[in-house]
Every structure is written in C-alpha cells, then in structure tokens.
Design an enzyme around this catalytic site. Structure first.
Site, mmCIF file in Angstrom:
data_model
loop_
_atom_site.group_PDB
_atom_site.id
_atom_site.type_symbol
_atom_site.label_atom_id
_atom_site.label_comp_id
_atom_site.label_asym_id
_atom_site.label_seq_id
_atom_site.Cartn_x
_atom_site.Cartn_y
_atom_site.Cartn_z
ATOM 1 N N CYS A 1 69.909 98.754 5.913
ATOM 2 C CA CYS A 1 69.272 97.882 4.925
ATOM 3 C C CYS A 1 69.279 98.525 3.537
ATOM 4 O O CYS A 1 68.362 99.270 3.175
ATOM 5 C CB CYS A 1 67.835 97.567 5.339
ATOM 6 N N LEU A 2 70.309 98.203 2.744
ATOM 7 C CA LEU A 2 70.441 98.755 1.399
ATOM 8 C C LEU A 2 70.419 97.659 0.336
ATOM 9 O O LEU A 2 69.659 97.738 -0.623
ATOM 10 C CB LEU A 2 71.729 99.574 1.294
ATOM 11 N N ASN B 1 81.133 105.705 2.161
ATOM 12 C CA ASN B 1 82.528 106.135 2.116
ATOM 13 C C ASN B 1 83.157 106.075 3.503
ATOM 14 O O ASN B 1 84.306 105.653 3.672
ATOM 15 C CB ASN B 1 82.645 107.554 1.551
ATOM 16 N N GLU C 1 80.356 96.238 1.591
ATOM 17 C CA GLU C 1 80.542 97.695 1.542
ATOM 18 C C GLU C 1 81.410 98.130 0.367
ATOM 19 O O GLU C 1 82.245 99.030 0.484
ATOM 20 C CB GLU C 1 81.085 98.205 2.880
ATOM 21 N N GLU D 1 69.993 94.365 -2.054
ATOM 22 C CA GLU D 1 68.858 93.526 -2.452
ATOM 23 C C GLU D 1 69.351 92.438 -3.399
ATOM 24 O O GLU D 1 70.488 92.495 -3.886
ATOM 25 C CB GLU D 1 67.795 94.384 -3.136
ATOM 26 N N GLY E 1 73.372 94.870 -5.755
ATOM 27 C CA GLY E 1 74.561 94.690 -4.936
ATOM 28 C C GLY E 1 75.511 95.844 -5.162
ATOM 29 O O GLY E 1 75.366 96.918 -4.584
#
Length: 412
Positions: free
Chosen positions: A155-156, A270, A393, A158, A162
């Site tokens: 969960c990164l 990465n 990602e 928001e 982005g």
C-alpha cells in the site's frame, strides 16, 4: 598428438601475442546464454505452465467477466508453493531464486495476467520487504503466513501520490506502544482478498520523505475497503481504495525502522519492475500463441493468411520484439541475483516489455480478424490487460526518465 600440438601453440601465443592469449582464455570459460536455466528453474517453469493451463485456464473468462478472483485459484497458488518462492524453507517457502519468481510470473501471465500480477506483488514486493528489512521476529511471524495461506498487499499509492510516490499524505502518530494511522490509499493491488498489508505512512511530515515509514498490518485491525475499482483490464485482480481511520498498529510492526520507508519503497519497486516486465512478456507470448496458429489454419485466396508476406513479416517482427523484451527482463533478473546494479536494466525491461505487450496483443487481434475481436478466443483480453503495463509500478515516462538519468551520468 593434436592435444600436444594445441598446448604448444597456446604456450606460443602467451609468449608472443598477449592479446591472442586473452581470447584463448575466454574460449576456456563456460559462457551461457540467457536461455540457459538450472534444472530447478526448468522444472518450475513446467510445473507452473501445467497449473496455469489446467487450473487457471478454464476459469479465466468467468473471472474476467465477474471481475473477481476465484478463491480456489488463490488456494492453488499457495498449494503449489508459488506464494513464497524466495522465502526460506524454515519459513515455509520454496527457497528458490529471484529468477524462479520471474519465471512463474511469466508463465502465469501467458494464461491470465490477473493471476500473474497477484503472484508478482505478493512475491516481489510484500515477501521481499519482509525478507530484506524485517527483523528475525517479524520474519518468523509473518513469512510463514505469507508462504502458506495469507495474501499480501503493498500500500503505497494515494490520490495525490502516484508517480510522485513520496508526496503521500497518510500519517502515523505514536500513541504509547502503538502507532495510529489515518489516511487513504488508492489503486492497491490484491487489497480485496489480502489479509496482510504493508502500509507506507509519514511519521514526521517536517522531514519530508525521510519521515516515511513502513508498517505491517492485518485486515482485521480495521482496514476499510472504500471502493473496488472497475477496470479496463486485469479485471480479476482486485484494485481498491483503502481507508485508515485511527488504525491502531503495534509498535513492533514497523518494518526497517522509522523513516526508512522511502528507502524500502525505492529499492523494492526496482525489483518489482522486473516482475511487471515478466508479466508483460508472458502476456504478449500468450496472445502470440493464441493468434499465430489460427493464421495458419484460416485460408483466404487459397492459402493460409499467415503465409501472406504482409502478415508473415508482422509475425516475424513480433517474435523479434518478444525475444528482445524477454532478454531484457531476464538480464535484469540475473543482474539482480549477481548483486550488480540493475536499476537501469529493470527500467529498460519494464518499459520495453509494456510496449511490446500492447503492440503484439493488438496485432494478435488483427491477425485473427473478426473472431479476434470477440471474447471467444480470449485474445482481446490480452490487449485489454496490456495497457496497465505502461502505468503501474512506474509509468513508461518514469522509466524513460530513469534510463535517461543513467545515460546523462555516464556521458556528461
């Protein structure tokens, strides 16, 4: 006699021509191609391929139309040992290589990219964070659960965070021996089915990104699913908005230490980008494998449509594109395993694989003609699923920016 003569010649080369001696030493090395796999990797590829075709395949269309992952598929992934690929055997995992995880992700994506990304996020993001940054006690507690039965979520992102991931607004405040988190997350993969969550929140906004900290939480602590997104592609993979209202997390659930979340996120993403590259390669191969045989079965003007030069050349170019994307992906994976820098290579792999996935899956629809445009063949699904590769990602522009920075550093 020949052996003696060769030894004599080699000795002469060493004395009279050092540069030739260098080439001779190279000839003695065992140099392998990127298509050389260990026995374990070969066995894994075949095992995942069978699981994808026999277990996932029959459920792909239903899951896509219902926009819901079949719980039996999740259970099957755990039973096959595919949710703890790099996790140690002591923690219930397969204790395999990073490349093994990439192989599994690619093979699953050939059948259903939704199942592939679920496996990818769980392995390359959630499990890896705990393996690399968790304390021994945290690993002992959480890794067996993640390897055997409980799905993880990272969960990164928001609403206002982005590509600028570290502009996140979710806050965490210390309250005795606990942390209290308030905020929300958006576009979170696996979140509908997940039971374990890695949450990034800022414990000290005055420090900027250096206040970002990673926490581990469970759904039953009070994580709220505010909205499940309806998407163009990878529909069976859940993508949700999460709300945290005074979410209370024990102090021992901080991963890697206070203020280390930004470092964790950068390094893990990465690795995750290689996983997405593998997903896109598998997706493109899946579309290719469905469409090309059809072009040799369907006849027009007295010959298979795939033998007309125009289409034959397109198919050849697509095969070349697929091979280059696959080589970039596995080169990045091997570099990671060797402990070498792989940030640029991961960005290249993700960028190019997402381009190839969209291109090949789109062409595959055209090669199959009208039937390719219907849901009957499943080819159109690969094209819908491909679009996300240029977004999550790290967008394609972010990958190009990363690559360009390495080039500038090297040449300026």
């Amino acid at each position: 006699m020949l052996r003696t003569a060769f030894a004599s010649a080699r000795s002469s080369l060493r004395v009279t021509n050092p540069s030739r001696a260098f080439s001779t030493s190279l000839a003695r090395r065992t140099v392998t191609s990127l298509h050389t796999w260990t026995e374990e990797e070969d066995l894994l590829r075949e095992s995942v391929r069978r699981f994808a075709q026999d277990v996932v395949g029959p459920k792909v269309q239903e899951m896509d139309e219902n926009e819901m992952m079949d719980p039996a598929i999740i259970k099957g992934l755990f039973e096959q040992g595919l949710m703890g690929i790099e996790t140690s055997a002591d923690h219930g995992g397969a204790e395999s290589s990073f490349t093994s995880a990439i192989i599994a992700i690619e093979e699953l994506a050939k059948v259903d990219p939704s199942v592939s990304v679920m496996c990818d996020v769980h392995n390359t993001l959630v499990n890896t964070v705990l393996r690399k940054y968790g304390t021994q006690e945290q690993q002992d507690k959480w890794l067996p659960q993640l390897a055997e039965s409980k799905l993880g979520s990272f969960c990164l992102s928001e609403p206002a965070s982005g590509s600028d991931a570290f502009a996140l607004q979710t806050r965490a405040k210390k309250n005795g021996d606990s942390w209290v988190i308030n905020g929300s997350k958006m576009w979170i993969t696996n979140s509908y089915e997940a039971e374990i969550f890695l949450i990034f929140a800022n414990v000290d906004p005055s420090k900027g990104y250096k206040g970002i900290t990673c926490f581990i939480a469970t759904k039953d602590m009070g994580i709220q699913i505010a909205k499940k997104e309806q998407k163009l592609g990878i529909r069976a993979s859940s993508t949700c908005t999460l709300n945290f209202d005074d979410l209370k997390i024990p102090a021992e659930n901080v991963i890697g230490g206070e203020g280390k979340g930004y470092k964790i996120a950068i390094e893990i993403l990465n690795e995750g980008r290689i996983g997405i590259a593998a997903q896109m390669v598998g997706l493109a191969q899946g579309a290719f494998d469905k469409a090309v045989p059809y072009t040799y079965e369907r006849k027009q003007f007295g010959q298979p449509v795939g033998t007309f030069q125009g289409m034959a050349f397109q198919i050849a170019q697509a095969a070349i594109d697929l091979e280059t994307a696959r080589l970039l992906t596995y080169n990045a994976a091997r570099r990671k395993e060797e402990g070498r820098d792989f940030t640029k290579e991961a960005a290249m792999a993700k960028y190019w694989a997402s381009v190839v996935a969209q291109r090949v899956s789109g062409q595959a629809i055209e090669w199959a003609g009208g039937v390719g445009f219907t849901r009957e063949t499943g080819i159109e699904k690969f094209w819908r699923d491909s679009k996300i590769g240029a977004i999550y990602e790290g967008t394609s522009n972010i990958q190009l920016q990363t690559i360009s920075k390495f080039i500038q550093k090297e040449y300026s």
